[in-house]
Write a protein that holds these residues in place. Structure first.
Motif, mmCIF file in Angstrom:
data_model
loop_
_atom_site.group_PDB
_atom_site.id
_atom_site.type_symbol
_atom_site.label_atom_id
_atom_site.label_comp_id
_atom_site.label_asym_id
_atom_site.label_seq_id
_atom_site.Cartn_x
_atom_site.Cartn_y
_atom_site.Cartn_z
ATOM 1 N N LYS A 194 -21.404 -12.137 -9.850
ATOM 2 C CA LYS A 194 -21.386 -11.694 -11.241
ATOM 3 C C LYS A 194 -22.650 -12.145 -11.943
ATOM 4 O O LYS A 194 -22.938 -13.342 -12.054
ATOM 5 C CB LYS A 194 -20.149 -12.252 -11.949
ATOM 6 N N VAL A 195 -23.432 -11.161 -12.419
ATOM 7 C CA VAL A 195 -24.690 -11.440 -13.114
ATOM 8 C C VAL A 195 -24.467 -11.499 -14.619
ATOM 9 O O VAL A 195 -25.016 -12.352 -15.314
ATOM 10 C CB VAL A 195 -25.748 -10.376 -12.760
ATOM 11 N N SER A 196 -23.636 -10.581 -15.127
ATOM 12 C CA SER A 196 -23.296 -10.562 -16.546
ATOM 13 C C SER A 196 -21.920 -9.912 -16.680
ATOM 14 O O SER A 196 -21.259 -9.632 -15.685
ATOM 15 C CB SER A 196 -24.347 -9.784 -17.343
ATOM 16 N N LYS A 197 -21.513 -9.624 -17.900
ATOM 17 C CA LYS A 197 -20.204 -9.012 -18.103
ATOM 18 C C LYS A 197 -20.121 -7.605 -17.521
ATOM 19 O O LYS A 197 -19.040 -7.118 -17.199
ATOM 20 C CB LYS A 197 -19.877 -8.969 -19.604
ATOM 21 N N VAL A 198 -21.260 -6.940 -17.385
ATOM 22 C CA VAL A 198 -21.253 -5.542 -16.920
ATOM 23 C C VAL A 198 -22.024 -5.334 -15.617
ATOM 24 O O VAL A 198 -22.038 -4.229 -15.078
ATOM 25 C CB VAL A 198 -21.837 -4.601 -18.001
ATOM 26 N N LEU A 199 -22.657 -6.370 -15.081
ATOM 27 C CA LEU A 199 -23.465 -6.212 -13.878
ATOM 28 C C LEU A 199 -23.072 -7.223 -12.805
ATOM 29 O O LEU A 199 -22.794 -8.390 -13.108
ATOM 30 C CB LEU A 199 -24.957 -6.381 -14.187
ATOM 31 N N SER A 200 -23.063 -6.747 -11.560
ATOM 32 C CA SER A 200 -22.868 -7.619 -10.404
ATOM 33 C C SER A 200 -23.874 -7.240 -9.329
ATOM 34 O O SER A 200 -24.243 -6.065 -9.191
ATOM 35 C CB SER A 200 -21.453 -7.474 -9.836
ATOM 36 N N ALA A 201 -24.305 -8.232 -8.576
ATOM 37 C CA ALA A 201 -25.090 -7.974 -7.370
ATOM 38 C C ALA A 201 -24.124 -7.948 -6.197
ATOM 39 O O ALA A 201 -23.287 -8.848 -6.054
ATOM 40 C CB ALA A 201 -26.142 -9.061 -7.175
ATOM 41 N N THR A 202 -24.195 -6.906 -5.374
ATOM 42 C CA THR A 202 -23.237 -6.753 -4.279
ATOM 43 C C THR A 202 -23.952 -6.639 -2.943
ATOM 44 O O THR A 202 -25.055 -6.087 -2.845
ATOM 45 C CB THR A 202 -22.366 -5.497 -4.478
ATOM 46 N N TRP A 203 -23.293 -7.147 -1.919
ATOM 47 C CA TRP A 203 -23.759 -7.021 -0.543
ATOM 48 C C TRP A 203 -22.562 -6.609 0.300
ATOM 49 O O TRP A 203 -21.567 -7.327 0.347
ATOM 50 C CB TRP A 203 -24.360 -8.324 -0.035
ATOM 51 N N SER A 204 -22.647 -5.442 0.912
ATOM 52 C CA SER A 204 -21.546 -4.963 1.755
ATOM 53 C C SER A 204 -22.014 -4.836 3.194
ATOM 54 O O SER A 204 -23.136 -4.382 3.464
ATOM 55 C CB SER A 204 -21.020 -3.617 1.258
ATOM 56 N N VAL A 205 -21.155 -5.244 4.127
ATOM 57 C CA VAL A 205 -21.437 -5.187 5.562
ATOM 58 C C VAL A 205 -20.252 -4.527 6.246
ATOM 59 O O VAL A 205 -19.105 -4.952 6.053
ATOM 60 C CB VAL A 205 -21.672 -6.589 6.145
ATOM 61 N N THR A 206 -20.517 -3.486 7.023
ATOM 62 C CA THR A 206 -19.457 -2.729 7.684
ATOM 63 C C THR A 206 -19.733 -2.648 9.185
ATOM 64 O O THR A 206 -20.868 -2.423 9.603
ATOM 65 C CB THR A 206 -19.374 -1.301 7.108
ATOM 66 N N PHE A 207 -18.669 -2.828 9.984
ATOM 67 C CA PHE A 207 -18.731 -2.674 11.434
ATOM 68 C C PHE A 207 -17.687 -1.640 11.857
ATOM 69 O O PHE A 207 -16.535 -1.699 11.409
ATOM 70 C CB PHE A 207 -18.428 -3.988 12.154
ATOM 71 N N ILE A 208 -18.070 -0.705 12.709
ATOM 72 C CA ILE A 208 -17.132 0.283 13.247
ATOM 73 C C ILE A 208 -17.368 0.428 14.747
ATOM 74 O O ILE A 208 -18.512 0.602 15.181
ATOM 75 C CB ILE A 208 -17.295 1.658 12.574
ATOM 76 N N TYR A 209 -16.299 0.343 15.519
ATOM 77 C CA TYR A 209 -16.379 0.656 16.951
ATOM 78 C C TYR A 209 -15.178 1.511 17.316
ATOM 79 O O TYR A 209 -14.031 1.142 17.041
ATOM 80 C CB TYR A 209 -16.386 -0.602 17.817
ATOM 81 N N ASP A 210 -15.425 2.651 17.929
ATOM 82 C CA ASP A 210 -14.373 3.537 18.426
ATOM 83 C C ASP A 210 -14.761 3.961 19.830
ATOM 84 O O ASP A 210 -15.812 4.575 20.033
ATOM 85 C CB ASP A 210 -14.204 4.753 17.520
ATOM 86 N N ASP A 211 -13.927 3.636 20.791
ATOM 87 C CA ASP A 211 -14.257 3.897 22.192
ATOM 88 C C ASP A 211 -14.308 5.379 22.523
ATOM 89 O O ASP A 211 -14.844 5.768 23.565
ATOM 90 C CB ASP A 211 -13.234 3.200 23.096
ATOM 91 N N ASP A 212 -13.772 6.230 21.628
ATOM 92 C CA ASP A 212 -13.783 7.677 21.871
ATOM 93 C C ASP A 212 -15.039 8.362 21.337
ATOM 94 O O ASP A 212 -15.294 9.519 21.664
ATOM 95 C CB ASP A 212 -12.547 8.334 21.235
#
Length: 232
Positions: A194-212
Motif C-alpha cells: 500500500k503506497v497511499s489510500k488509492v495506490l498500491s504497488a503489486t507483484w504477481s507471479v503465476t505458474f502453470i503446468y499441464d501435462d496435456d
C-alpha cells in the motif's frame, strides 16, 4: 526500443454466504494485459479468467462436506512467436477451457486459509476450435476430453506487515486415467504494498503446468512449466 508501453488489468469479484451450517463461496478473477513496442508491435501478455463456486455444509467447526465447480479459460486469441516477425495461433475463447466438478472435504481452520481435498473429481478439457485440439491433448477434430482424478485446492491470504498483503492459490490435479504421477499445477501469487489510500504497488507471479499441453520444449510439442511475473 524507441518506445514501449504496457497496460494490465486485474479484477477480483467475490460473494460469500454463510447461514447456520451452510456456506457458499464464489470468486472470479479476471486478467488482461497488452504490451506495445516499436520493434515487436502489440502483443497480448495476459488473458485469463478463473471462476470458482464452492458450497458446503459444516460437519465440525473446521471441516465441511462440500462441492466445488471451477472454470478457467481466456477471452481473446493467443499466439506463440518463434521469431519476431512470425506468430503461431495457439488459443482463443474456450480453446482451451477447463471445467471441473468436485465433491470433497473443505478444511477451514482460519478465516484466511482453506484447503479443499477430493479423491474423485471430474474434469473436462474443452477446445472450441478443433484446429487446436492436438495442442491440448485431444484427438484430431475432438472438442472435449474427459478426465477423472484427485484434486486439491489451497487458498491463503495474509497481511505480512501493515502495508504488505499476500494472496495465493494453488490447484493440483492428478488424472487417474493417464500418467497420474504427472500432476497438473495452477498457482497464483500476488503481493501488494500500500503506497497511499488509492495506490498500491503489486507483484504477481503465476505458474502453470499441464501435462496435456504440447506447446513447449525445443520442438514446440512437449509439456512445460509456464511462468509469468508482473510488477505494476
Amino acid at each position: 526500443e524507441k518506445f514501449s508501453i504496457s497496460a494490465n488489468a486485474f479484477v477480483n469479484v467475490y460473494a460469500y454466504y454463510k447461514k447456520d451450517k451452510a456456506s457458499w463461496d464464489n470468486n472470479l478473477d479476471f486478467y488482461l494485459g497488452y504490451v506495445k513496442t516499436t520493434s515487436l508491435g502489440t502483443r497480448k501478455n495476459d488473458d485469463r479468467f478463473d471462476l470458482t463456486s464452492k458450497y458446503g455444509t459444516a460437519i465440525s467447526p473446521k471441516w465441511n462436506i462440500a462441492g466445488l465447480f471451477n472454470l478457467r479459460s481466456q477471452f481473446l486469441k493467443g499466439y506463440n512467436y518463434p521469431v519476431a516477425t512470425t506468430k503461431e495461433y495457439n488459443s482463443t475463447f474456450f480453446a482451451p477451457a477447463y471445467v471441473l466438478l468436485s465433491p470433497g472435504f473443505d478444511y477451514h481452520p482460519t478465516a484466511n486459509f482453506s484447503l479443499f481435498l477430493s479423491p474423485a473429481t471430474a474434469r473436462w478439457i474443452l477446445v472450441s476450435d478443433t484446429s487446436l485440439s492436438t495442442l491440448y491433448g485431444l484427438a484430431v477434430g475432438e472438442k472435449s476430453l474427459f478426465q477423472f482424478g484427485a484434486y486439491a485446492s489451497e487458498k491463503y491470504s495474509a497481511n505480512i506487515t501493515k502495508t504488505l498483503n499476500y494472496k495465493g492459490k494453488l490447484d493440483l490435479f492428478s488424472n487417474y486415467k493417464s500418467k497420474p504421477q504427472n500432476i497438473d499445477l495452477y498457482m497464483t501469487n500476488q503481493f501488494a504494498v500500500k503506497v497511499s489510500k488509492v495506490l498500491s504497488a503489486t507483484w504477481s507471479v503465476t505458474f502453470i503446468y499441464d501435462d496435456d499441453v504440447k506447446l513447449f520444449g525445443d520442438d514446440g510439442t512437449s509439456p512445460g512449466l509456464q511462468f509469468q511475473s508482473l510488477f505494476g
